[in-house]
Design a protein around this motif. Structure first.
Motif, PDB file in Angstrom:
ATOM      1  N   GLN A  90       0.731   0.025  12.037  1.00 46.53           N
ATOM      2  CA  GLN A  90      -0.203   0.164  10.913  1.00 46.53           C
ATOM      3  C   GLN A  90      -1.062   1.416  11.059  1.00 46.53           C
ATOM      4  OE1 GLN A  90      -0.123  -1.853   8.125  1.00 46.53           O
ATOM      5  NE2 GLN A  90      -1.304  -0.128   7.367  1.00 46.53           N
ATOM      6  N   THR A  91      -1.428   1.777  12.265  1.00 44.46           N
ATOM      7  CA  THR A  91      -2.206   2.992  12.502  1.00 44.46           C
ATOM      8  C   THR A  91      -1.427   4.227  12.071  1.00 44.46           C
ATOM      9  OG1 THR A  91      -3.349   1.951  14.366  1.00 44.46           O
ATOM     10  CG2 THR A  91      -3.382   4.352  14.288  1.00 44.46           C
ATOM     11  N   VAL A  92      -0.149   4.276  12.411  1.00 46.95           N
ATOM     12  CA  VAL A  92       0.695   5.408  12.024  1.00 46.95           C
ATOM     13  C   VAL A  92       0.894   5.419  10.506  1.00 46.95           C
ATOM     14  CG1 VAL A  92       2.986   6.456  12.242  1.00 46.95           C
ATOM     15  CG2 VAL A  92       1.818   5.577  14.265  1.00 46.95           C
ATOM     16  N   VAL A  93       1.136   4.252   9.918  1.00 47.43           N
ATOM     17  CA  VAL A  93       1.305   4.175   8.456  1.00 47.43           C
ATOM     18  C   VAL A  93       0.037   4.636   7.751  1.00 47.43           C
ATOM     19  CG1 VAL A  93       1.603   2.561   6.520  1.00 47.43           C
ATOM     20  CG2 VAL A  93       3.114   2.420   8.512  1.00 47.43           C
ATOM     21  N   ASN A  94      -1.114   4.230   8.225  1.00 55.52           N
ATOM     22  CA  ASN A  94      -2.383   4.663   7.614  1.00 55.52           C
ATOM     23  C   ASN A  94      -2.551   6.173   7.710  1.00 55.52           C
ATOM     24  OD1 ASN A  94      -3.021   2.043   6.946  1.00 55.52           O
ATOM     25  ND2 ASN A  94      -4.342   1.725   8.721  1.00 55.52           N
ATOM     26  N   TRP A  95      -2.179   6.752   8.831  1.00 54.83           N
ATOM     27  CA  TRP A  95      -2.241   8.209   9.004  1.00 54.83           C
ATOM     28  C   TRP A  95      -1.341   8.896   7.980  1.00 54.83           C
ATOM     29  CZ3 TRP A  95       1.877  11.140  11.459  1.00 54.83           C
ATOM     30  CH2 TRP A  95       1.580  12.491  11.628  1.00 54.83           C
ATOM     31  N   LEU A  96      -0.128   8.388   7.833  1.00 53.36           N
ATOM     32  CA  LEU A  96       0.805   8.972   6.864  1.00 53.36           C
ATOM     33  C   LEU A  96       0.278   8.839   5.437  1.00 53.36           C
ATOM     34  CD1 LEU A  96       4.157   7.730   8.401  1.00 53.36           C
ATOM     35  CD2 LEU A  96       3.350  10.103   8.271  1.00 53.36           C
TER      36      LEU A  96
END
Length: 80
Positions: A67-73
Motif C-alpha cells: 500500500q505504501t508503494v501504491v500510494n507513492w505511485l
C-alpha cells in the motif's frame, strides 16, 4: 535492452528493485548499478534497508509495503 525499447513507446515503465533482507546473499545493491539508475528519468524505486538518494526507497520491513508503494505511485501520477 527492454528498458530502451520502452523509452521509445508511449508506455511509462515503473521499475521496482527489491532486495530480500532475509536472503543469505543479501549484500546490498551494487553501487555501480545504483549510480546508473540515478541517471534515468522515470518511476524508479528501491525496496531495501539502505537509502540511496535521490532514488525513492522503501523499507522491506514496512508492514504495509504494498500500500505504501501504491500510494507513492498514485501521488506521482496524480501530480503529473
Amino acid at each position: 535492452m527492454f528498458f530502451w525499447q520502452l523509452l521509445d513507446s508511449d508506455k511509462h515503465p515503473i521499475l521496482i528493485f527489491y532486495e530480500d533482507p532475509t536472503s543469505a546473499a543479501a549484500g546490498g545493491l551494487s553501487p555501480t548499478f545504483l549510480d546508473a539508475l540515478t541517471r534515468f528519468d522515470g518511476t524508479i524505486c528501491l525496496i531495501t534497508d539502505t537509502p540511496h538518494p535521490p532514488l525513492q526507497t522503501f523499507s522491506p520491513h514496512d508492514p504495509d509495503l504494498l500500500q505504501t508503494v501504491v500510494n507513492w505511485l498514485k501521488r506521482l501520477y496524480l501530480e503529473s
